[in-house]
Design an enzyme around this catalytic site. Sequence first.
Site, mmCIF file in Angstrom:
data_model
loop_
_atom_site.group_PDB
_atom_site.id
_atom_site.type_symbol
_atom_site.label_atom_id
_atom_site.label_comp_id
_atom_site.label_asym_id
_atom_site.label_seq_id
_atom_site.Cartn_x
_atom_site.Cartn_y
_atom_site.Cartn_z
ATOM 1 N N ASP A 174 0.865 -1.174 0.000
ATOM 2 C CA ASP A 174 0.000 0.000 0.000
ATOM 3 C C ASP A 174 0.911 1.237 0.000
ATOM 4 O O ASP A 174 2.068 1.176 0.420
ATOM 5 C CB ASP A 174 -0.871 -0.044 1.260
ATOM 6 C CG ASP A 174 -1.625 1.246 1.471
ATOM 7 O OD1 ASP A 174 -2.326 1.679 0.539
ATOM 8 O OD2 ASP A 174 -1.494 1.828 2.565
ATOM 9 N N ASP A 223 -0.177 5.093 0.712
ATOM 10 C CA ASP A 223 -0.422 6.133 1.723
ATOM 11 C C ASP A 223 -0.617 5.505 3.102
ATOM 12 O O ASP A 223 -1.478 4.637 3.291
ATOM 13 C CB ASP A 223 -1.649 6.954 1.341
ATOM 14 C CG ASP A 223 -1.513 7.589 -0.052
ATOM 15 O OD1 ASP A 223 -0.380 7.722 -0.545
ATOM 16 O OD2 ASP A 223 -2.546 7.939 -0.645
#
Length: 197
Positions: free
Chosen positions: A14, A16
């Site tokens: 991922d 952010d």
Amino acid sequence: MKAPASARPAVFLDRDGTMIEDVGYLDRLDRLAWFPWTVDAIRALNRAGLPVVVVTNQSGIARGFFTEAFVDETHRHMTAALAAGGARVDAYYYCPHSAPGSAPDDARRCDCRKPGRGLVDRAARDLNIDPARSFVVGDKWLDVELGVRIGGRGILVRTGMGAAEERRAPADVKADAIVDNLAAAASWILRNLSAAI
Ligand SMILES: [Mg+2]
Ligand SMILES: [Zn+2]
């Protein structure tokens, strides 16, 4: 989808809250803030020969907060910063759609918004990856759920939304590991890699 015998395990990251600070919707490059361990963690995964692939939900595109061109520019910027530290992300994939019901687009038919596996399947075809032997690292349960859905392993990090997510664990999704940050996640992956290769 059955992976070819030559397919490799990979690490899906991922973006952010996992690689960089979660600033809400990242809409300007001057708001991009790296966690201090990210470059070293990714370089360690590179050295182990694991493809590192970013999979990120960017519904700010559907919501009109920023453009696909800006997301591409952000990823070029990240690529350069990582290269300066001797680290490499092999590919970036993002879902530009919004969550179902949250904006007037066709998100309900989107298969790429995490925890949907569309981005992983695209990467698997492009990079000869075996999802079922791969790892997903993220700061939300939807990242862990993606790891479960692909038959791989899901790791929750406590950065970004992770600490809050840990306190509201869903009944039906279990993380293979919950660790402080991406550095600890990379260490966990390298320790548990023999079982995957
Ligand atoms: Mg995140
Ligand atoms: Zn999508």
